[in-house]
Design a protein around this motif. Structure first.
Motif, PDB file in Angstrom:
ATOM      1  N   ASP A  21     -24.399 -37.349  16.169  1.00  0.00           N
ATOM      2  CA  ASP A  21     -24.715 -38.346  17.190  1.00  0.00           C
ATOM      3  C   ASP A  21     -24.391 -39.729  16.635  1.00  0.00           C
ATOM      4  O   ASP A  21     -24.712 -40.026  15.486  1.00  0.00           O
ATOM      5  CB  ASP A  21     -26.209 -38.255  17.543  1.00  0.00           C
ATOM      6  N   THR A  22     -23.730 -40.561  17.429  1.00  0.00           N
ATOM      7  CA  THR A  22     -23.295 -41.876  16.931  1.00  0.00           C
ATOM      8  C   THR A  22     -23.948 -42.994  17.735  1.00  0.00           C
ATOM      9  O   THR A  22     -24.456 -42.755  18.825  1.00  0.00           O
ATOM     10  CB  THR A  22     -21.765 -42.017  17.030  1.00  0.00           C
ATOM     11  N   PRO A  23     -23.926 -44.228  17.210  1.00  0.00           N
ATOM     12  CA  PRO A  23     -24.552 -45.340  17.926  1.00  0.00           C
ATOM     13  C   PRO A  23     -23.809 -45.685  19.216  1.00  0.00           C
ATOM     14  O   PRO A  23     -22.588 -45.523  19.295  1.00  0.00           O
ATOM     15  CB  PRO A  23     -24.453 -46.513  16.951  1.00  0.00           C
ATOM     16  N   GLY A  24     -24.539 -46.183  20.194  1.00  0.00           N
ATOM     17  CA  GLY A  24     -23.926 -46.598  21.456  1.00  0.00           C
ATOM     18  C   GLY A  24     -23.437 -48.023  21.361  1.00  0.00           C
ATOM     19  O   GLY A  24     -23.820 -48.883  22.139  1.00  0.00           O
ATOM     20  N   GLU A  25     -22.579 -48.283  20.421  1.00  0.00           N
ATOM     21  CA  GLU A  25     -22.009 -49.623  20.267  1.00  0.00           C
ATOM     22  C   GLU A  25     -20.661 -49.475  19.574  1.00  0.00           C
ATOM     23  O   GLU A  25     -20.371 -48.438  18.985  1.00  0.00           O
ATOM     24  CB  GLU A  25     -22.936 -50.503  19.433  1.00  0.00           C
ATOM     25  N   ASP A  26     -19.842 -50.521  19.641  1.00  0.00           N
ATOM     26  CA  ASP A  26     -18.553 -50.468  18.954  1.00  0.00           C
ATOM     27  C   ASP A  26     -18.783 -50.691  17.474  1.00  0.00           C
ATOM     28  O   ASP A  26     -19.185 -51.771  17.073  1.00  0.00           O
ATOM     29  CB  ASP A  26     -17.620 -51.552  19.496  1.00  0.00           C
ATOM     30  N   THR A  27     -18.529 -49.700  16.683  1.00  0.00           N
ATOM     31  CA  THR A  27     -18.734 -49.859  15.246  1.00  0.00           C
ATOM     32  C   THR A  27     -17.687 -49.054  14.489  1.00  0.00           C
ATOM     33  O   THR A  27     -17.171 -48.056  14.982  1.00  0.00           O
ATOM     34  CB  THR A  27     -20.154 -49.407  14.823  1.00  0.00           C
ATOM     35  N   SER A  28     -17.398 -49.520  13.281  1.00  0.00           N
ATOM     36  CA  SER A  28     -16.373 -48.845  12.499  1.00  0.00           C
ATOM     37  C   SER A  28     -16.904 -47.551  11.893  1.00  0.00           C
ATOM     38  O   SER A  28     -16.166 -46.811  11.266  1.00  0.00           O
ATOM     39  CB  SER A  28     -15.856 -49.768  11.405  1.00  0.00           C
ATOM     40  N   ILE A  29     -18.193 -47.274  12.096  1.00  0.00           N
ATOM     41  CA  ILE A  29     -18.756 -46.056  11.505  1.00  0.00           C
ATOM     42  C   ILE A  29     -18.208 -44.806  12.198  1.00  0.00           C
ATOM     43  O   ILE A  29     -18.283 -43.704  11.658  1.00  0.00           O
ATOM     44  CB  ILE A  29     -20.308 -46.090  11.571  1.00  0.00           C
ATOM     45  N   VAL A  30     -17.637 -44.980  13.398  1.00  0.00           N
ATOM     46  CA  VAL A  30     -17.127 -43.793  14.091  1.00  0.00           C
ATOM     47  C   VAL A  30     -15.892 -43.220  13.396  1.00  0.00           C
ATOM     48  O   VAL A  30     -15.587 -42.049  13.558  1.00  0.00           O
ATOM     49  CB  VAL A  30     -16.812 -44.060  15.581  1.00  0.00           C
ATOM     50  N   ASP A  31     -15.196 -44.029  12.622  1.00  0.00           N
ATOM     51  CA  ASP A  31     -13.985 -43.538  11.957  1.00  0.00           C
ATOM     52  C   ASP A  31     -14.250 -42.344  11.032  1.00  0.00           C
ATOM     53  O   ASP A  31     -13.607 -41.304  11.176  1.00  0.00           O
ATOM     54  CB  ASP A  31     -13.293 -44.671  11.192  1.00  0.00           C
ATOM     55  N   PRO A  32     -15.174 -42.476  10.077  1.00  0.00           N
ATOM     56  CA  PRO A  32     -15.465 -41.305   9.247  1.00  0.00           C
ATOM     57  C   PRO A  32     -16.027 -40.133  10.044  1.00  0.00           C
ATOM     58  O   PRO A  32     -15.832 -38.976   9.650  1.00  0.00           O
ATOM     59  CB  PRO A  32     -16.491 -41.833   8.229  1.00  0.00           C
ATOM     60  N   VAL A  33     -16.706 -40.435  11.147  1.00  0.00           N
ATOM     61  CA  VAL A  33     -17.220 -39.343  11.984  1.00  0.00           C
ATOM     62  C   VAL A  33     -16.061 -38.569  12.604  1.00  0.00           C
ATOM     63  O   VAL A  33     -16.016 -37.334  12.585  1.00  0.00           O
ATOM     64  CB  VAL A  33     -18.165 -39.884  13.087  1.00  0.00           C
ATOM     65  N   ILE A  34     -15.084 -39.315  13.138  1.00  0.00           N
ATOM     66  CA  ILE A  34     -13.915 -38.656  13.729  1.00  0.00           C
ATOM     67  C   ILE A  34     -13.158 -37.887  12.648  1.00  0.00           C
ATOM     68  O   ILE A  34     -12.668 -36.775  12.879  1.00  0.00           O
ATOM     69  CB  ILE A  34     -12.988 -39.699  14.394  1.00  0.00           C
ATOM     70  N   ALA A  35     -13.101 -38.487  11.450  1.00  0.00           N
ATOM     71  CA  ALA A  35     -12.387 -37.829  10.345  1.00  0.00           C
ATOM     72  C   ALA A  35     -13.009 -36.469  10.030  1.00  0.00           C
ATOM     73  O   ALA A  35     -12.314 -35.549   9.607  1.00  0.00           O
ATOM     74  CB  ALA A  35     -12.407 -38.720   9.113  1.00  0.00           C
TER      75      ALA A  35
END
Lengths: 233, 118
Positions: free
Chosen positions: A90-104
């Motif tokens: 589950d990821t934050p509901g905001e634009d953040t660069s943390i989604v990159d490692p999640v997608i990876a």
């Protein structure tokens, strides 16, 4: 092999946590071993989990972890992911660069949307992020848009009708055929009464259960196709 | 979801709830991350760390780019003072052409800027 599914949409309240809780419950009911990772600073998922613990309603077969950093996630994935059949992030509901490692780390990214312009835009951003990370890392992470919190009235709106052509024809990503309706039980679950699948089956619950089964079947199919086509997106 | 035809409740199994074992109190998972952090990283990770740093700056760069892209589509306003007569002409033109004053001004400004090579 561990399947990693992430819910990403830069707009909050789209139904990321709810969708993941339902999917986790379904996999756990099938006897799978499911890990859920909360990367949202608002801690919605972790709060749900501690509430469940208080009410003695934690589901069998699900573990919830909290990681707020990319490093924390990476380390956890390396050490623990193999012990689980499914890992849901589950990821934050905001634009953040943390989604990159999640997608990876993910095999599939689900972007839940309500029929609102901002959420559709958020889902498109998520798709572009997936494409970017795929290209950078040579991955073939899949992406799908899930319509959530659907009501009878919203289905008559113009934007609702436009979602399919926008997502499938213009953006060219996958649109889940299953729609998640706005249901009281989904709200109730957030109070810590366990998963949807733990609730006593009434007519209302049965509809939610059927909806969830259809969604999970579609997720499985999407992931199976990926395996069949040799991970060529 | 064509569920109307067979809504029998018996087809859904109910998930079991976890048996709470009294001896082991489940540790709060929120702490996991901070517990493992103090381990000092091995020396060999420096190149890996810089690669990681580059990857994360790449991510934030992409995010900034995204926000800039989003700004492009939005409106930016200018406030224009007109004398009564010009305003009247503009209003009349917009009425006759069945368009908005905003559209006319936009077109006029673009025309001027293009003609003068700005």
């Amino acid at each position: 092999m561990t399947v990693v599914i992430a819910a990403i949409n830069g707009k909050g309240g789209a139904g990321k946590t709810t969708a993941l809780m339902n999917i986790a419950g379904e996999y756990a009911l099938r006897g799978g071993h499911v890990a859920m990772i909360d990367m949202d600073a608002r801690n919605n998922l972790m709060k749900w989990w501690t509430d469940c613990q208080e009410k003695d309603a934690q589901p069998e077969g699900i573990e919830v972890y909290s990681h707020k950093t990319a490093r924390g996630l990476e380390r956890w994935m390396m050490d623990n992911a193999n012990a689980f059949d499914h890992v849901l992030i589950d990821t934050p509901g905001e634009d953040t660069s943390i989604v990159d490692p999640v997608i990876a780390a993910a095999d599939l990214v689900i972007s839940p949307i309500q029929p609102s312009k901002r959420e559709v835009l958020g889902a498109i951003d998520s798709f572009e992020n997936v494409l970017r990370v795929n290209e950078a890392l040579g991955k073939a992470c899949r992406h799908g848009v899930l319509r959530t919190r659907i009501t009878v009235t919203v289905r008559h709106t113009e934007l609702y009708r436009k979602i399919r052509p926008i997502i499938e024809d213009t953006v060219k990503t996958y649109l889940f055929r299953t729609e998640v309706f706005e249901r009281n039980v989904y709200k109730d679950i957030h109070n810590g009464i366990g998963t949807l699948q733990m609730q006593e089956v009434t007519d209302a619950i049965a509809k939610a259960r059927r909806e969830t089964q259809a969604l999970v079947a579609e997720v499985d199919q999407l992931l199976a196709n990926e395996a069949a086509t040799g991970r060529a997106a | 979801m064509s569920g109307k035809e067979s809504l029998s409740l018996a087809e859904f199994a109910t998930a079991p709830r976890r048996q709470r074992s009294p001896a082991t109190s489940v540790p709060n998972r929120v702490g996991d991350e901070s517990l493992t952090t103090p381990q000092s990283p091995p020396e060999a990770t420096t190149t890996e760390a810089t690669a990681k740093g580059a990857a994360s700056s790449e991510a934030s760069k992409a995010l900034r780019q995204l926000k800039r892209e989003r700004m492009k589509g939005t409106s930016h306003f200018v406030n224009v003072n007109l004398d009564r007569e010009t305003k009247r002409r503009l209003k009349l033109a917009s009425f006759n052409l069945d368009t908005s004053m905003q559209a006319l001004m936009e077109k006029a400004i673009r025309q001027y800027l293009d003609a003068n090579g700005f």
